[in-house]
Design an enzyme around this catalytic site. Structure first.
Site, PDB file in Angstrom:
ATOM      1  N   HIS A 816       6.653  -8.145  -9.139  1.00  0.00           N
ATOM      2  CA  HIS A 816       5.401  -8.820  -9.459  1.00  0.00           C
ATOM      3  C   HIS A 816       4.274  -7.796  -9.398  1.00  0.00           C
ATOM      4  O   HIS A 816       3.939  -7.308  -8.323  1.00  0.00           O
ATOM      5  CB  HIS A 816       5.143  -9.960  -8.465  1.00  0.00           C
ATOM      6  CG  HIS A 816       6.121 -11.083  -8.618  1.00  0.00           C
ATOM      7  ND1 HIS A 816       6.604 -11.812  -7.554  1.00  0.00           N
ATOM      8  CD2 HIS A 816       6.700 -11.586  -9.731  1.00  0.00           C
ATOM      9  CE1 HIS A 816       7.447 -12.719  -8.018  1.00  0.00           C
ATOM     10  NE2 HIS A 816       7.525 -12.611  -9.331  1.00  0.00           N
ATOM     11  N   GLU A 819       1.402  -7.535  -6.822  1.00  0.00           N
ATOM     12  CA  GLU A 819       1.706  -7.370  -5.406  1.00  0.00           C
ATOM     13  C   GLU A 819       1.751  -5.889  -5.038  1.00  0.00           C
ATOM     14  O   GLU A 819       2.782  -5.345  -4.645  1.00  0.00           O
ATOM     15  CB  GLU A 819       3.019  -8.098  -5.079  1.00  0.00           C
ATOM     16  CG  GLU A 819       2.866  -9.596  -5.284  1.00  0.00           C
ATOM     17  CD  GLU A 819       4.182 -10.376  -5.333  1.00  0.00           C
ATOM     18  OE1 GLU A 819       4.134 -11.598  -5.560  1.00  0.00           O
ATOM     19  OE2 GLU A 819       5.245  -9.765  -5.161  1.00  0.00           O
ATOM     20  N   GLU A 998       8.312 -10.331   2.264  1.00  0.00           N
ATOM     21  CA  GLU A 998       6.954 -10.693   1.867  1.00  0.00           C
ATOM     22  C   GLU A 998       5.962 -10.017   2.799  1.00  0.00           C
ATOM     23  O   GLU A 998       6.071 -10.133   4.010  1.00  0.00           O
ATOM     24  CB  GLU A 998       6.764 -12.214   1.981  1.00  0.00           C
ATOM     25  CG  GLU A 998       7.667 -13.034   1.074  1.00  0.00           C
ATOM     26  CD  GLU A 998       7.166 -13.118  -0.359  1.00  0.00           C
ATOM     27  OE1 GLU A 998       6.114 -12.508  -0.667  1.00  0.00           O
ATOM     28  OE2 GLU A 998       7.830 -13.798  -1.162  1.00  0.00           O
TER      29      GLU A 998
HETATM   30 ZN    ZN Z   1       6.308 -11.722  -5.488  1.00  0.00          ZN
END
Ligand code: ZN
Length: 1165
Positions: A816, A819, A998
C-alpha cells in the site's frame, strides 16, 4: 425462584391495575416512587420487565376517567410514567396498546391553565413521543399546536412549563412527518423567532436549557430536506451563526454552541468537490484494456439539489422499538467454515511455470567456486572498508553510527548502467539484477509482451533513462537572495533565460555543499536512481527532502494536545465564508489538470507543486488571504483513495499562521483527531544543517465537511462523503521552500538508492547479498528482490550444506503506497540484516531472507494511497493475481509456490503495513481456533488441531520491541481478508507464521513510546527489533547447534532483556482497548445522530426533581389536594415481606425515607 423474587412487586402492580380504592392506589404509587427514587436505570428496567409500564398506563386510564380528574392520584402517576416510560424501549407501543394517547392529549388540553398539572402532562407527552409512531399519531391529533400555545417568548414566568413543552416538542419533531407538518405550518420560522428572543433577553444565561431546547427542535426539524431549505430561506444560517458568536466567550454555553454548530453544518448547502472530475488526474492504459471506466462528467449545479445524506430515508420513519439491535457485524466477517481455513495445496498456474523461479533461488545451487576468486579480488577493497563494515547496527545493541559511504565504489559499478555524460563524480553501482532480469523472463511470454506493448505506447517516451531530461531540483526561484548567495558566487551566477536557474547547476552546487551526514543516504545515488524512474507525468523534479536526505531529530515529539473547541472554531470559520463572504478569495493557485496555474502564483500567494515522486496534491485554492483549500489526487485509474499527500510550498511569509484544509479525505475518523501531526521539511533548515522531517501543524482536526461525491463516482456507499483535515502552520522562515506530507515520505528512488548503499556497505566476506528483479511493474519499473544470508563458513561440504538448509524468512513491504511507515520499518530491517552487528551475523547464519522491500513501486512513485496502476488494491489479489495486471503479486506468489514445491516454504512470512486508525505496532496472524471461538462456533478439538506456534513471535516482539504491543494483535481470519498476503500464504503455502505487521502513523498506547509520536528512528528500530525477534524465535522453536546456542547466550542476555522490558511495560500496561475513545467533538453530523441516551434520561429526571423541590416556593401552585398516606405502612410491609434475601439480585427497598414527594401530597394551603 424468579417468580418469588418478583412477587412483591407484582402484587403491587396488579393491585394498582385492579384496585378502585384511591388510598390503595396512592400508597402503591408512593411505594413505587420510593422504590425508584434512588433512581438508577437498573431499578427502573426491573420494574419495566415486570410489567410496570402497562400497570401504570392502566391506572392512568382509570384515573383519567374520574370526573373531575383527581390530581392527587394523577400527578404521582404521571411522574412515574415519565420516569419509567423514558427507559422502556417499547413504551410507545404500550401507550398505543393501552389507547392512552388521546387521554394524555385531553389531559394536557384541559390543564392548559394550570401550570403544574400541565408540566406533568408534558413530561409524559414527551416520553410518549420518543416512539416515532406514537409521536406521529400525537402530531396528527394536534399535539404541536397545543405546545405552541404553551411555548412563549422570553418570560420569567412558568419557565418549567415552557421547558417541558419544548422538551415534548423536540421529541415530537423526531418524527419526520411531524417535522414536515411543523414546517408547513410555519413553526420553523416561529422557532427561530422564539430562539432569537430568548437568546437576546436571557443576558445572564439563566435559561440555557430553554435556548438549547429550542435549538434541539431546530436540529430535528432540519433532519428533513424541506426543513433545511426552509431554515436556509428563513435566514437561519445568519441567525444561528450570529448568536453563536455571542456565546463563544462563555464556556458554560458549550451545549448551545455545539447544537447550533451541528445545525449550521447540516444546513450548509452541499456542493460537489471543486474539480472537473473526481477521477485521478493520471490515467494509465491497461494491457488488454480491461475495466475502462467512462469518464465522469462534471455537474453544472452550483448547489446539490438532493442531499445524499437523507436520500431514500426521507419518507421512511425509523422505529427501533421492535428490533433487538444487537450488533454482530464485526463477527459476521469471520470465516467459520473450517474447511476454508485448512491449509490446502492448490496452484493458480501450471506447475511447470514454477521452474523459472529457480533462478531467484540461486543460493540453493551455488557452489561458491568463484567465491575465493572474488574475495581475492576484493581484498584490497576490504581493507578500505573494514571500519565501515564492522560498524554495528545503531539499534542493537548499541548506538554506533555508520559513516557515509560515498567514498567507496566497486570497480564494475559503472559498467552496466552506463555513465551519464552530464554527471560528474558519481555513479550508480552494479546491479546484479540487470543481468538477471533478462534471463528469468522468457521473451516468448505472451502475457509479458502485452504489458510491454502497452508501456511502449506513449507511456514512457524515452527508452534510455540515462539520456533523459535534465533533472530539476525543486526549481529554486532565482530571486531568493539566500539561495543566490549560497549557490551562486557572483562570478558564476548563470541563471537561464527562462527565469529559473539551470537545474543541473543547482543540483551540482547543492551536492558540493552536502555534508554527507545523513546515514545510509547519498544524494548522488538518489539523483541517479530517480533518473531511471518511469512515471506517467514523466517527473522532472526531485523533491528536496528525498534528494537531500532525512536525519531524525534528536528528540521525540509528544502527541499534540487538542485545544478545547478547536473543531468547532474551524467549522464556524468555514461557515463564515457563506455568511460573511467579504474576505473570500476563492482563487485556484495550483491545478494538476491545468498546468498554466502551476507557475509562480499571484503576489501574496503561496506557490504549490507536487510533480515529483510520491507527490500528491491535485489542486490548491486560496480561500482567504492565509487559508488554502487543498484537494488530493485519487489513485491512478481510480476515483477514490484520498489520504496520502505530499507537496511543496513556497513564497511564504514568516510568523503568519497559514490554515490548510485538505477537503477530500474519505475515512470516517483519523488519528489527526487524537494528537497526530503531519510532517514538514524546510529546505532552509536542511541547508543550515538540520535536514529533517519534523512533526508539525497546530489546531489540527478532522471532520465531515459539506462536499459530496457525485453519485456516479461514489461507487456505492463508500466515498459518498468527504472529510476535512485542517491544520495551521507557521513556516520557520520567510521565502523558504517547505514540504508537507501525511507521513515521512519514502520514495521508490529512496529505496533503490538505499539498496545501492547497503550493497556497497556490506562485508562481502560475511554477508551473502543478492539483488535481483522479481519482475517489471506495469509502469516498467523494476521490483527488486533481495536474498540475504551469511556466506558459508568455508567451501567444505558441511558448511555448504548448512548454508543451503537454512530455513527461509520471507518479508515484503509497501504493497500500500500510502503506508510509508512500512518502508521505514523495512529500512530498519535491511540495515540490521546487512550490519556487522554480532546478532545480525548470528541471524544470517540461521536464515535465508527473501525480501521484496516494495511490492508496489508504481503506486509509490505516483503518490497513490492504496492501489497500483491498475487501480486495484494489490493486497486483495493474492488468491488469483493476474500476471498482466498484478505482476509483483503474481511473481511473489510464484516464488513462494516454488519454495513450497521444493519443500522449503518459509518459516515466517511477514508483510509490513501501516495502520491509519490505530496506535502501536502489532501483528495480524491466522488461527482457526481463535477465529471459531470468536465467532461463537463450537470447536471440536479432536477434529481441529492447531499448532499455537503462531503466537510465539508476537510474544517475543512484545518483550523486545518497545513500539510493539501484543494486546493489539489479532489472529482472526476474516472473509474480507481472504485474498490478502497473510491469509493466502498461511492457507496455500501452509505457513503457520504468516503475518501482516501493522505500524501506527501516530503513537503508542503502551510502553516506552506512550504519548510520543513515532519518528523514523522508532520505526527503523522496530524493523531491527523484528530481526532480533526472529533470532529468538529460531532459538526457541528450532533445533539448533550447541555452538549457536552458546553464541546466542553470549550475545543476548535474554532473561534480563525480557524481564526488564516486561517490568517496564507492566508499570503502565493495562487492559484498556486499543480503540480510540469517542472523539471530543462530533466528526459527523448525520441526520440520524442525536444525543439520545442516558444523558437525556438524566435531563428529564433532573427536570422532574428540580420541579418538585421548588414547587413549594412557587406561587403558581394553587392547592393540590392529596389523599392520605395512612395505609402506606401496611403496604410497605407487604412489599418488604415478599422481598428476597438482601443479597439477592432483586431490588432492596433500602432505608430511604418514604414520602420523598410529600411536598406534593401535603396540601400547602
Ligand atoms: Zn496496508
Amino acid at each position: 425462584m424468579a417468580e418469588q423474587e418478583a412477587s412483591g412487586l407484582q402484587v403491587l402492580l396488579s393491585t394498582l391495575q385492579s384496585s378502585c380504592d384511591k388510598d390503595v392506589i396512592l400508597n402503591i404509587l408512593s411505594v413505587l416512587t420510593d422504590l425508584l427514587s434512588l433512581g438508577t436505570g437498573r431499578r427502573i428496567h426491573y420494574v419495566v420487565s415486570k410489567g410496570g409500564s402497562e400497570a401504570l398506563l392502566q391506572a392512568l386510564a382509570t384515573a383519567a376517567r374520574t370526573e373531575p380528574p383527581d390530581h392527587g392520584t394523577l400527578l404521582p402517576l404521571l411522574r412515574l410514567l415519565a420516569r419509567v416510560g423514558q427507559r422502556d424501549r417499547k413504551f410507545g407501543l404500550k401507550v398505543q396498546k393501552a389507547e392512552v394517547t388521546d387521554i394524555i392529549l385531553s389531559l394536557t388540553r384541559r390543564d392548559l391553565g394550570h401550570h403544574l398539572h400541565l408540566t406533568h402532562c408534558l413530561w409524559v407527552l414527551r416520553v410518549c413521543a420518543s416512539n416515532v409512531t406514537t409521536g406521529t399519531m400525537l402530531g396528527i391529533n394536534g399535539a404541536m399546536e397545543l405546545l405552541f400555545k404553551v411555548i412563549t417568548p422570553y418570560s420569567k414566568r412558568h419557565v418549567r412549563t415552557v421547558r417541558a413543552a419544548i422538551g415534548a416538542l423536540a421529541a415530537l419533531l423526531k418524527s419526520k412527518s411531524n417535522s414536515r407538518r411543523a414546517v408547513n405550518r410555519g413553526y420553523l420560522g416561529e422557532l427561530l423567532r422564539l430562539y432569537q428572543d430568548w437568546h437576546r433577553n436571557d443576558v445572564s444565561n439563566n435559561y440555557i436549557y430553554i435556548r438549547r431546547g429550542l435549538l434541539l427542535c431546530l436540529k430535528y426539524i432540519t433532519n428533513i430536506q424541506l426543513g433545511r431549505e426552509t431554515f436556509f430561506g428563513s435566514r437561519g444560517m445568519e441567525i444561528l451563526f450570529t448568536s453563536v458568536q455571542d456565546c463563544l466567550s462563555c464556556k458554560n454555553l458549550d451545549p448551545i454552541i455545539n447544537t447550533a454548530t451541528h445545525i449550521l453544518r447540516k444546513c450548509y448547502p452541499k456542493e460537489h468537490l471543486p474539480v472537473v472530475n473526481v477521477r485521478s488526474s493520471y490515467s494509465f492504459p491497461l494491457p488488454g484494456n480491461v475495466n475502462a471506466e467512462p469518464p465522469c462528467e462534471g455537474s453544472e449545479d452550483k448547489w446539490l439539489n438532493g442531499d445524499s445524506e437523507s436520500e431514500g430515508e426521507e419518507e421512511t420513519e425509523k422505529d427501533w422499538d421492535n428490533e433487538d439491535v444487537e450488533s454482530k457485524e464485526e463477527d459476521c466477517d469471520l470465516e467459520t467454515d473450517v474447511n476454508k481455513m485448512r491449509s490446502r495445496s492448490v496452484l493458480d498456474r501450471p506447475e511447470q511455470e514454477l521452474e523459472k523461479y529457480e533462478a531467484l533461488c540461486a543460493e540453493l545451487s551455488q557452489n561458491f567456486q568463484e567465491f575465493e576468486l572474488e574475495s581475492e579480488e576484493k581484498k584490497s577493497l576490504e581493507d578500505r572498508t573494514e571500519n565501515l563494515s564492522s560498524a554495528p547496527s545503531h539499534f542493537i545493541p548499541s548506538a554506533t553510527s555508520v559513516k557515509h559511504p560515498n567514498c567507496r565504489w566497486r570497480n564494475q559499478s559503472v559498467t552496466e548502467m552506463g555513465p551519464d555524460p552530464e554527471e560528474r563524480g558519481f555513479k550508480v553501482p552494479l546491479q546484479s539484477w540487470r543481468k538477471k532480469e533478462e534471463c528469468i523472463w522468457d521473451k516468448n511470454d505472451e502475457k509479458r509482451d502485452i504489458a510491454e506493448e502497452t508501456q511502449d505506447k506513449g507511456f514512457c517516451e524515452e527508452e534510455d533513462p540515462a539520456r533523459s531530461h535534465v533533472f530539476a531540483l525543486c526549481s529554486l526561484p532565482k530571486d531568493a537572495a539566500w539561495y543566490k548567495k549560497m549557490f551562486y558566487p557572483p562570478c558564476e551566477g548563470n541563471p537561464s533565460p527562462g527565469g529559473r536557474t539551470e537545474s543541473s547547476d543547482v543540483a551540482r552546487n547543492l551536492l558540493e555543499k552536502h555534508q554527507g551526514d545523513v546515514q545510509f543516504h547519498s544524494p548522488h545515488f538518489y539523483a541517479a536512481r530517480a533518473r531511471c524512474v518511469k512515471s506517467i507525468p514523466g517527473y522532472r523534479e526531485l523533491a528536496f527532502p528525498d534528494f537531500w536526505g532525512h536525519q531524525p531529530p534528536p528528540y521525540s515529539k509528544p502527541l499534540l494536545e487538542r485545544k478545547h473547541g478547536v473543531q468547532r472554531d474551524k467549522v464556524l470559520d468555514d461557515i463564515r465564508r457563506l455568511i460573511q463572504p467579504g474576505d473570500v478569495i476563492g482563487r485556484t493557485v495550483f491545478d494538476l489538470d491545468d498546468p498554466s496555474l502551476s507557475s509562480p502564483a499571484a503576489p501574496g500567494c503561496l506557490t504549490f507543486s507536487s510533480k515529483f515522486e510520491s507527490g500528491n496534491l491535485r489542486k490548491a485554492i486560496q480561500a482567504r488571504e492565509f487559508e488554502y483549500d487543498l484537494i488530493m489526487n485519487a489513485d491512478v485509474n481510480s476515483n477514490q483513495h484520498h489520504q496520502w499527500f505530499y507537496f511543496e510550498v513556497r513564497d511564504m511569509k514568516s510568523a503568519v499562521p497559514y490554515r490548510f484544509n485538505i477537503i477530500n479525505c474519505e475515512k470516517f475518523n483519523s488519528q489527526f483527531n487524537y494528537g497526530m501531526q503531519l510532517v514538514m521539511y524546510s529546505v532552509r533548515e536542511a541547508l543550515q544543517g538540520r535536514p529533517r522531517w519534523i512533526r508539525a501543524g497546530q489546531e489540527i482536526c478532522y471532520y465531515k465537511n459539506h462536499y459530496r461525491c457525485r453519485a456516479a463516482a461514489g461507487g456505492g456507499v463508500r466515498g459518498r462523503f468527504y472529510y476535512t483535515l485542517t491544520f495551521s502552520i507557521k513556516f520557520p522562515h520567510k521565502d523558504d521552500v517547505c514540504y508537507l506530507a501525511y507521513h515521512y515520505p519514502y520514495t521508490f528512488s529512496t529505496m533503490m538508492s538505499h539498496l545501492d548503499i547497503l550493497e556497497q556497505n556490506r562485508n562481502p566476506k560475511k554477508v551473502y547479498w543478492r539483488q535481483q528483479t522479481l519482475c517489471q511493474t506495469l509502469g516498467g519499473n523494476p521490483c527488486p528482490l533481495l536474498t540475504i544470508t551469511a556466506m558459508p563458513e568455508s567451501k567444505n561440504r558441511d558448511d555448504l550444506e548448512q548454508f543451503c538448509s537454512r530455513p527461509y524468512v520471507f518479508l515484503t513491504a509497501r504493497v500500500h503506497p500510502g503506508e510509508s511507515n512500512s518502508s521505514w520499518v523495512m529500512k530498519g530491517t535491511l540495515e540490521f540484516l546487512v550490519s556487522s552487528d554480532p546478532i545480525a551475523e548470528l541471524l544470517r547464519k540461521c536464515f535465508i531472507f527473501k525480501i521484496v522491500p516494495m511490492l508496489n513501486p508504481d503506486g509509490v512513485i505516483h503518490g497513490n494511497l492504496r492501489c497500483s496502476l491498475s487501480g486495484d488494491d494489490l493486497n486483495r489479489q493474492w488468491l488469483t493475481p493476474s500476471p498482466q495486471l498484478h505482476p509483483t503479486i503474481y511473481h511473489a506468489k510464484g516464488l513462494l509456490y516454488y519454495l513450497r514445491s521444493i519443500g522449503r516454504a518459509p518459516l515466517v512470512f511477514c508483510d509490513y503495513h501501516g495502520h491509519s486508525q490505530k496506535k502501536n505496532v502489532f501483528l495480524y496472524g491466522c488461527s482457526i481456533k481463535e477465529t471459531l471461538w470468536q465467532a461463537g462456533c463450537m470447536v471440536d478439538t479432536a477434529v481441529v488441531t492447531e499448532d499455537v506456534g503462531y503466537r510465539t513471535l508476537p510474544k517475543i516482539l512484545d518483550k523486545v520491541a518497545p513500539a510493539f504491543v501484543m494486546n493489539s494483535c489479532s489472529f482472526l481470519v476474516e472473509k474480507s481478508r481472504a485474498s490478502t498476503a497473510r491469509v493466502v500464504v498461511w492457507k496455500e503455502m501452509g505457513v503457520l507464521r504468516s503475518y501482516t505487521m501493522e505500524s501506527t502513523y501516530c503513537s503508542c498506547s503502551h510502553g516506552l513510546y506512550r504519548g510520543l509520536q513515532l519518528g523514523t528512528k522508532e520505526l527503523e528500530e522496530m524493523g531491527s527489533k523484528f530481526c532480533l525477534g526472529l533470532l529468538i524465535l529460531h532459538l526457541k522453536s528450532l533445533p539448533c547447534s550447541k555452538e549457536l546456542m552458546a553464541q546466542a547466550a553470549l550475545l543476548l542476555d535474554l532473561e534480563e532483556e525480557i524481564t526488564d522490558r516486561a517490568q517496564r511495560r507492566c508499570s503502565n500496561s493495562s487492559l484498556e482497548s486499543d480503540d480510540e475513545p469517542p472523539c471530543a467533538e462530533e466528526i459527523d453530523y448525520d441526520t440520524a445522530s442525536s444525543s439520545d441516551g442516558e444523558e437525556e434520561f438524566l435531563e428529564l429526571d433532573q427536570e422532574i426533581q428540580e420541579c418538585l423541590s421548588c414547587v413549594e416556593g412557587e406561587t403558581e401552585d394553587e392547592g393540590v389536594t392529596t389523599g392520605q398516606t395512612c395505609s402506606s405502612r401496611a403496604l410497605r410491609e407487604l412489599y418488604i415481606s415478599s422481598q428476597p434475601a438482601p443479597n439477592s439480585t432483586a431490588l432492596p427497598l433500602g432505608s430511604t425515607a418514604l414520602g420523598l414527594y410529600s411536598g406534593f401530597q401535603r396540601s400547602p394551603v
